[in-house]
Design a protein around this motif. Structure first.
Motif, PDB file in Angstrom:
ATOM      1  N   LEU A   1       0.836  -1.204   0.000  1.00 28.80           N
ATOM      2  CA  LEU A   1       0.000   0.000   0.000  1.00 28.80           C
ATOM      3  C   LEU A   1       0.869   1.252   0.000  1.00 28.80           C
ATOM      4  O   LEU A   1       0.626   2.183  -0.781  1.00 28.80           O
ATOM      5  CB  LEU A   1      -0.909  -0.005   1.231  1.00 28.80           C
TER       6      LEU A   1
ATOM      7  N   ILE B   1      -4.239  -4.588  -3.191  1.00 27.10           N
ATOM      8  CA  ILE B   1      -4.919  -3.759  -2.188  1.00 27.10           C
ATOM      9  C   ILE B   1      -6.157  -4.510  -1.717  1.00 27.10           C
ATOM     10  O   ILE B   1      -6.950  -4.977  -2.538  1.00 27.10           O
ATOM     11  CB  ILE B   1      -5.310  -2.385  -2.783  1.00 27.10           C
TER      12      ILE B   1
ATOM     13  N   LEU C   1      -6.607   2.121   4.545  1.00 26.40           N
ATOM     14  CA  LEU C   1      -7.444   0.997   4.117  1.00 26.40           C
ATOM     15  C   LEU C   1      -8.784   0.997   4.846  1.00 26.40           C
ATOM     16  O   LEU C   1      -9.839   0.763   4.234  1.00 26.40           O
ATOM     17  CB  LEU C   1      -6.712  -0.325   4.363  1.00 26.40           C
TER      18      LEU C   1
END
Length: 703
Positions: A166, A244, A341
């Protein structure tokens, strides 16, 4: 005569067709109801005929685990290679070609920060990341024969790898990348995007609509993965970049959003004066902090060669260059924002604008505009990002090399949500962004640049793609869902619309015979970059010959945003450029009126099709970027990637396309299966109900 007497063969056939339809519908309903009955007890992936996984999780961790499995089934080799790079061990795994990537990742502190970010997750979300990594590893154990041997060294994947990936993608590719730092320049990102939000007052149906249209490379860490994720409190469709664990562009039954790359500065480079093995700050010598790494580099014979790496850091950030008595340090926003996230996950769980904005106010996402629409009819565009509070300077100043010997230039705090440029429900009824500044998101303008710090975003010219975007919205007072899709595929060159009325007569006046023939072709051209457009190749070659800063006699003006810049500054030079371009086109293709699709191609493997669309610099809304191939041809490598058109009716209506297909794994039928739709300017339906998915079911996986 009664129908059931079947005295007419036609009626008889119609009856049996009707009966078959009813029976099939009943069967689907029965299957769906049976599946619903088991959904709370099991987790499933239902794969549709385009390779889109529809994940039904009995709880959130189960959904994350299934999403990890799904990504491996579609992209295992790519995902594992990306995670290996995020560890900073790619050179050890695969050779010297990855050495610079490893140095970048380690210099930026990615592996160490991923460990601290993992510990900083909320307890619930930490279990979600664990579950995603578990899904990856479970797939790898179940299907080792489907994974390349060279990438298996990355296994098992750790939850920290997810966060390292990420960071590498979001902060050290999108916010800032290695090439920008090497050149100490804030060059415009190659990543681009279009985004639209249309209010009920501006739509033919009276429902809000949203257009998502990112433009990224069709390879590497830029590859999108489309999915639907259903779990308690969640039913979202959309896409994430491979690796992701959450959808990053998405919509549910109530609302949706897309991202566009914004005109945003989230990093700065500082010039440090060196002194006594340290650097000067406010007339005092500060010592560097250092970290030592021992890189291992795999050789062609399989042996490993060790190479030391010393990373120096200042209060400004890591040192990225050192020469001639000074050093250059890089400062990047976001090291203290580990909740990206979870913010995306909660955005997809929101059900109205109030909830959605509450999530946005966390400001965990370091950049990207947020273009939004919902079922209640609200539309919004937010210039989102971690914007440093700076004591001085405008946008252009902060794009340069900043003095690092004074704390006056050292920012430490970020602007809160309320400070960011934002517009909700504008009088125009529409919002757009084509990577232009927030000041031009709608007209009449709602966000005024003078109301914000001079460093917030650049001021100045609205490029031709953004103008094309805004013109299509402004000129149609009632846009239907079908029209939105049609406009999305527009290949009209706004630049040609603006300049041909000057270029053609100039070429006829100042040009030779070849130039005049070229001008005749441009006069007959439809000014589009469709596959059969003749003149588009010639015009694009002409633009390459032009000095972009010396083309127009009338500069861009906000008051005439849709008609400026205009006029040729030097008509004779423009005619000469057309002569040069015409000679090149005729030599390369044997004719001046070669069709766009003969030169620009799209495909993979044995698939080779004529392309439509082109560079956004030409003012084309349907962006397609190409690289030289063979025989003077060009192959599509970037541009339109994930596209979604959504109307917030009840139920939600949606069409989408993933231009290159929803898989990269060798042997998958979904690597190129959407390219033919792409070349025909078509989207495919998004199946969201379980019944729809079962009707188009290709494969089922139950956990």
């Amino acid at each position: 005569m009664y129908l059931w007497q079947f005295d007419r063969p036609i009626l008889k056939r119609k009856f049996f067709r009707f009966l078959a339809f009813i029976l099939s519908a009943i069967l689907v309903v029965v299957l769906a109801n049976n599946s619903f009955a088991t959904a709370p007890k099991t987790t499933e992936i239902l794969w549709d005929t385009y390779g889109i996984p529809h994940i039904y999780g009995k709880d959130a961790p189960s959904a994350f685990q299934a999403f990890g499995w799904a990504q491996m089934q579609s992209h295992a080799n790519l995902l594992l290679r990306l995670y290996g790079q995020a560890r900073g061990k790619a050179a050890e795994y695969w050779g010297e070609e990855y050495l610079e990537s490893d140095k970048w990742v380690l210099t930026m502190g990615v592996p160490d920060r991923s460990n601290s970010w993992y510990r900083a997750q909320s307890p619930a979300f930490r279990t979600y990341i664990n579950a995603f990594a578990s899904g990856i590893n479970t797939y790898a154990k179940a299907h080792p024969d489907l994974i390349d041997e060279q990438v298996k060294i990355v296994l098992p994947v750790k939850p920290e790898d997810v966060l390292a990936h990420l960071q590498r993608v979001l902060y050290f590719t999108f916010v800032v990348n290695q090439e920008q730092v090497a050149g100490i320049t804030h060059t415009q990102s190659e990543a681009g995007s279009n985004g639209w939000a249309i209010a009920p007052k501006h739509s033919a149906s009276g429902k809000a609509m949203l257009l998502a249209n990112p433009h990224l490379l069709w390879s590497d860490l830029f590859v999108w993965y489309e999915a639907q994720i259903t779990a308690p409190g969640m039913n979202a469709s959309g896409a994430a970049l491979v690796g992701i664990p959450v959808l990053t562009i998405a919509f549910n039954d109530y609302l949706g959003w897309t991202h566009t790359v914004n005109t945003y500065d989230g990093w700065d480079v500082y010039k440090l004066k060196l002194a006594d093995d340290g650097y000067l700050l406010d007339n005092k010598v500060r010592p560097f902090t250092t970290s030592k790494f021992l890189l291992k580099v795999k050789q062609k014979d399989g042996s490993l060669v060790e190479q030391p790496l010393l990373v120096k850091s200042s209060v400004h950030g890591a040192v990225v260059q050192e020469k001639d008595g000074f050093a250059v340090a890089l400062r990047v926003v976001g090291a203290d924002r580990p909740g990206v996230l979870e913010q995306w996950w909660d955005m997809a769980r929101s059900q109205n604008l109030t909830q959605f904005q509450k999530v946005l106010k966390r400001l965990q996402l370091p950049m990207f505009n947020v273009m939004y629409a919902d079922r209640e009819g609200h539309i919004m565009n937010l210039f989102n990002g971690l914007v440093p509070i700076r004591q001085q300077g405008d946008y252009q100043y902060w794009e340069g090399l900043i003095p690092g010997d004074t704390s006056k230039t050292l920012w430490t705090k970020m602007h809160p949500y309320k400070d960011l440029p934002r517009v909700i429900d504008p009088p125009s009824g529409w919002l757009q962004n084509a990577n232009d500044a927030p000041w031009t998101t709608t007209f009449p303008a709602v966000i005024k640049a003078d109301d914000y710090p001079a460093y917030m975003a650049p001021r100045g010219e609205m490029d031709f793609r953004a103008q094309s975007s805004a013109k299509m919205l402004a000129e149609d007072p009632k846009i239907s869902f079908a029209e939105m899709i049609k406009y999305k595929h527009s290949t009209k060159m706004e630049l040609a619309e603006r300049i041909l009325d000057d270029l053609i007569p100039a070429s006829q006046k100042y040009g030779d015979e070849l130039t005049r023939r070229a001008a005749d072709i441009l006069a007959a051209w439809n000014r589009n970059a469709d596959a059969d457009s003749r003149g588009a190749v010639l015009f694009s070659f002409w633009w390459q010959e032009m000095d972009k800063n010396q083309t127009f006699s009338i500069p861009w003006s906000e008051n005439s945003w849709h008609t400026t810049p205009d006029g040729l500054k030097d008509p004779e030079s423009a005619a000469k450029a057309l002569q040069i371009a015409a000679a090149k086109v005729e030599k390369a293709y044997g004719k001046l009126d070669v069709a766009w699709g003969e030169v620009f191609r799209v495909g993979s493997g044995n698939l080779d099709l004529p392309a439509n669309g082109g560079d956004g610099d030409l003012g084309i809304f349907r962006v397609l970027n190409s690289a030289p191939s063979t025989d003077e041809r060009f192959q599509a490598v970037a541009g339109d990637s994930y596209v979604a058109a959504i109307e917030f009716s009840q139920p939600v209506r949606a069409m989408a396309l993933l231009s290159y297909g929803n898989a990269t794994q060798t042997g998958s039928p979904h690597i190129t299966d959407q390219i033919p739709l792409f070349t025909r300017k078509q989207l495919r339906p998004v199946w969201r109900t379980r019944i729809e998915v079962l009707v188009h079911l290709e494969e089922r996986k139950t956990f």
